[in-house]
Design a protein around this motif. Sequence first.
Motif, PDB file in Angstrom:
ATOM      1  N   CYS A 209       0.864  -1.179   0.000  1.00 42.62           N
ATOM      2  CA  CYS A 209       0.000   0.000   0.000  1.00 42.62           C
ATOM      3  C   CYS A 209       0.900   1.228   0.000  1.00 42.62           C
ATOM      4  CB  CYS A 209      -0.911   0.007   1.225  1.00 42.62           C
ATOM      5  SG  CYS A 209      -1.997   1.459   1.324  1.00 42.62           S
TER       6      CYS A 209
ATOM      7  N   THR B 265      -8.910   0.199  -0.600  1.00 37.78           N
ATOM      8  CA  THR B 265      -8.770   1.447  -1.350  1.00 37.78           C
ATOM      9  C   THR B 265     -10.034   2.287  -1.226  1.00 37.78           C
ATOM     10  OG1 THR B 265      -7.256   0.430  -2.937  1.00 37.78           O
ATOM     11  CG2 THR B 265      -8.405   2.405  -3.653  1.00 37.78           C
ATOM     12  N   SER B 266     -11.201   1.641  -1.319  1.00 39.64           N
ATOM     13  CA  SER B 266     -12.476   2.349  -1.255  1.00 39.64           C
ATOM     14  C   SER B 266     -12.722   2.965   0.114  1.00 39.64           C
ATOM     15  CB  SER B 266     -13.607   1.377  -1.617  1.00 39.64           C
ATOM     16  OG  SER B 266     -14.868   1.978  -1.437  1.00 39.64           O
TER      17      SER B 266
ATOM     18  N   GLY C 147      -9.173   5.349   0.899  1.00 39.27           N
ATOM     19  CA  GLY C 147      -8.644   6.275  -0.105  1.00 39.27           C
ATOM     20  C   GLY C 147      -7.187   6.020  -0.438  1.00 39.27           C
ATOM     21  N   HIS C 148      -6.606   4.964   0.160  1.00 36.99           N
ATOM     22  CA  HIS C 148      -5.208   4.630  -0.123  1.00 36.99           C
ATOM     23  C   HIS C 148      -5.070   4.028  -1.516  1.00 36.99           C
ATOM     24  CE1 HIS C 148      -4.329   4.172   4.486  1.00 36.99           C
ATOM     25  NE2 HIS C 148      -4.704   5.404   4.134  1.00 36.99           N
ATOM     26  N   GLN C 149      -3.936   4.270  -2.130  1.00 41.14           N
ATOM     27  CA  GLN C 149      -3.643   3.701  -3.438  1.00 41.14           C
ATOM     28  C   GLN C 149      -2.498   2.694  -3.307  1.00 41.14           C
ATOM     29  OE1 GLN C 149      -5.402   4.263  -6.249  1.00 41.14           O
ATOM     30  NE2 GLN C 149      -6.759   5.554  -4.991  1.00 41.14           N
TER      31      GLN C 149
ATOM     32  N   LYS D  18      -6.629  -2.600 -10.875  1.00 45.10           N
ATOM     33  CA  LYS D  18      -6.831  -1.182 -11.138  1.00 45.10           C
ATOM     34  C   LYS D  18      -8.244  -0.894 -11.614  1.00 45.10           C
ATOM     35  CE  LYS D  18      -4.733   2.672 -13.665  1.00 45.10           C
ATOM     36  NZ  LYS D  18      -3.644   3.072 -14.599  1.00 45.10           N
TER      37      LYS D  18
ATOM     38  N   LYS E  39       0.560   0.290  -4.787  1.00 43.12           N
ATOM     39  CA  LYS E  39       1.606   0.419  -5.803  1.00 43.12           C
ATOM     40  C   LYS E  39       1.505  -0.745  -6.777  1.00 43.12           C
ATOM     41  CE  LYS E  39       4.721   2.794  -2.592  1.00 43.12           C
ATOM     42  NZ  LYS E  39       6.056   2.794  -1.950  1.00 43.12           N
TER      43      LYS E  39
ATOM     44  N   CYS F  85      -9.317  -3.879  -3.124  1.00 37.35           N
ATOM     45  CA  CYS F  85     -10.210  -2.843  -3.628  1.00 37.35           C
ATOM     46  C   CYS F  85     -11.016  -2.203  -2.500  1.00 37.35           C
ATOM     47  CB  CYS F  85     -11.154  -3.424  -4.683  1.00 37.35           C
ATOM     48  SG  CYS F  85     -10.305  -3.944  -6.182  1.00 37.35           S
TER      49      CYS F  85
ATOM     50  N   CYS G   8     -10.861  -1.386  -8.711  1.00 35.27           N
ATOM     51  CA  CYS G   8     -10.781  -0.431  -7.608  1.00 35.27           C
ATOM     52  C   CYS G   8     -11.374   0.932  -7.935  1.00 35.27           C
ATOM     53  CB  CYS G   8      -9.327  -0.264  -7.174  1.00 35.27           C
ATOM     54  SG  CYS G   8      -8.674  -1.720  -6.322  1.00 35.27           S
ATOM     55  N   ARG G   9     -11.975   1.095  -9.103  1.00 40.53           N
ATOM     56  CA  ARG G   9     -12.630   2.366  -9.425  1.00 40.53           C
ATOM     57  C   ARG G   9     -13.857   2.555  -8.545  1.00 40.53           C
ATOM     58  NH1 ARG G   9     -12.342   1.643 -15.996  1.00 40.53           N
ATOM     59  NH2 ARG G   9     -10.089   2.010 -16.223  1.00 40.53           N
TER      60      ARG G   9
END
Length: 209
Positions: free
Chosen positions: A126, A168-169, A172-174, A149, A176, A165, A152-153
């Motif tokens: 992360c 991330t949702s 808000g972490h992205q 990718k 690598k 995913c 995870c939208r």
Amino acid sequence: MILNVPRNLMNRVRTLTTKPGVAPDSIIKKVLQKNSFPGGVIQNFLNQGRRTIPPRAREPGGERLTYHAITHVPGISERLKKEISRSIENVRITLQPALPNRKMFTALKDRLPTEHKRDVVYKVPCGACPKRYIATTSQLLKHRMQKHKSDCRVPIRNEHATTLCYHTSQTGHQFKLGEPTILDQHKKRNTEEHPGMFLDQKGVPTIGQ
């Protein structure tokens, strides 16, 4: 051609074995038996070998020579070899390279890039916290990262989205996704995708967080 293998083995063992108390014929016999050579064939080779011991393994007076290898250092090893052979009877010195052959020659094939490997266990860090996502995939790793990718939208529409995913949702972490690491690779093709898990900063696994 197959018969040349035991013949060469026999010649090498009898030529190079110099340790007192070691019977070369017993070594040869055990190796050939282990490789399923018939007893009659083994005995024929042993009988032939007793009559054809290479003459280079003995001095003119009939005494057995002992060979020792030393690392080749230009300008030094040659003089040392001559001095030892001249001062110690029945001893011969051979020179060996400092580097093994595998380090002297380059690989003939290029290494397969990480992203082009499949059937792997992979890890993705992360970018905003110490968590690391670990999972398996049978796809090319490059395609699996593209799928992550896409999944995870926000908002998440895939009901089978991974915990990566959801992390991330919710935070808000992205991740690598361009820096995956392969931890292991399967020998057998695995068509199943596993949900994966997280490892926290201390390496403790957490699932679904």
